[in-house]
Design an enzyme around this catalytic site. Structure first.
Site, short mmCIF file in Angstrom:
data_model
loop_
_atom_site.label_atom_id
_atom_site.label_comp_id
_atom_site.label_asym_id
_atom_site.label_seq_id
_atom_site.Cartn_x
_atom_site.Cartn_y
_atom_site.Cartn_z
N ALA A 1 0.87 -1.19 0.00
CA ALA A 1 0.00 0.00 0.00
C ALA A 1 0.90 1.23 0.00
CB ALA A 1 -0.88 0.00 1.24
N LYS A 2 0.61 2.14 -0.89
CA LYS A 2 1.37 3.40 -0.89
C LYS A 2 0.59 4.35 0.02
CE LYS A 2 3.54 6.69 -4.11
NZ LYS A 2 4.89 6.66 -3.54
#
Ligand code: PMP
Length: 306
Positions: free
Chosen positions: A157-158
């Site tokens: 996940a960014k």
């Protein structure tokens, strides 16, 4: 154009840069609850083109899913709005920052009662480490900070919160006079830099850590996989022990912001190629040719803005 004169899209409206503000009690400010992307739009002969927009949107929606954020737009709508944001601002070339975050509402860790805010900003942003670094490389260190273990902060996940770790890596590197830091994973294998993926070249083969080494699955990383294979260069994912960095023939970073940047030294030990190795040179040239629209867009990676 000065970025202060540009428009930012926020939940369906284009507003002036200076008016794109949030309340102090915005959830994301206190608890890091945001997911975002960084894309680049390049000047090409056929007008501005956004590189791999669809892949960035896919990753944005994946990041949102991991944190149970329901983006109230289809991916297609989101892509169109990004194109419109670049268009309305008249940029020929720019960096684009879509962000989705938990806004103002309830206080407390539980994010589910806070409204989601979606926004897109763009601005002109040149070479991340400066023009010279794209030719001569950057000097980096191995950070004393590790990347988070896989069962702590999901690296795929960014998310805004992940970048607290990146900030520690970056600040430490700068404090000791380096341009950037490389973090190891919790097992001690090479993970990635504070804002980019890492590749090493040894005996003509390119190696990069697998996604199990707490990395962000970079879109530039994926691009390099494809371009290297097209150049006839072998490329593999392997867990990389720290010492492999020092004895590599070449080392380079990849990322939307950093593009393909050679590494000239690690912990003050010169990389064999010292400046820019021949494989780094080939990969960097292939990348810049592709994003600049100088070669056929056979993978459908360019989204033209006009
Ligand atoms: N790792 C980290 C920690 C990053 O911030 C970035 C930049 N987004 C990358 C890797 C490279 O990702 P991409 O190539 O998709 O920009």
């Amino acid at each position: 154009m000065e970025k202060e004169n540009s428009k930012i899209w926020v939940d369906g409206r284009f507003i002036n840069w200076k008016d794109a503000n949030v309340h102090i009690l915005t959830h994301a400010i206190h608890y890091g609850s945001s997911v975002f992307e960084g894309c680049r739009c390049y000047k090409t002969q056929k007008g501005p083109a956004i590189f791999r927009l669809k892949s960035h949107i896919d990753r944005l929606y994946d990041s949102a899913k991991i944190y149970r954020m329901e983006i109230p737009y289809t991916k297609k709508q989101f892509c169109t709005i990004i194109v419109d944001t670049v268009k309305i601002n008249g940029f020929k070339e720019c960096y684009i920052r879509p962000v989705v975050f938990r806004g103002y509402g309830a206080m407390g860790v539980n994010p589910l009662n806070n409204p989601l805010v979606c926004a897109i900003a763009c601005w002109e942003w040149g070479a991340y480490f400066g023009e010279e670094a794209t030719q001569k490389g950057v000097s980096v260190c191995v950070s004393s900070w590790r990347r988070a273990a896989p069962d702590t902060f999901p690296s795929l996940a960014k998310a805004g919160g992940n970048y607290l770790n990146s900030q520690l890596i970056k600040m430490e590197a700068l404090r000791y006079g380096f341009d950037e830091g490389i973090a190891l994973d919790t097992q001690g294998y090479v993970s990635e830099a504070s804002g980019g993926n890492i590749f090493i070249v040894k005996s003509g083969v390119i190696f990069t850590p697998p996604t199990s080494s707490s990395i962000l699955a970079g879109i530039t990383r994926h691009t390099v996989f494809i371009l290297a294979r097209e150049l006839g260069i072998r490329i593999e994912q392997h867990m990389i022990p720290r010492e492999a960095l020092y004895i590599a023939d070449e080392v380079f970073f990849t990322g939307t912001a950093v593009e393909v940047t050679p590494v000239s030294s690690i912990d003050n030990i010169n990389i064999k190629s010292s400046i820019k190795g021949s494989i780094t040179e080939k990969v960097q040239a292939a990348y810049l040719d592709y994003v600049g629209g100088n070669v056929e867009d056979k993978h459908n990676w360019l989204t033209y803005v006009e």
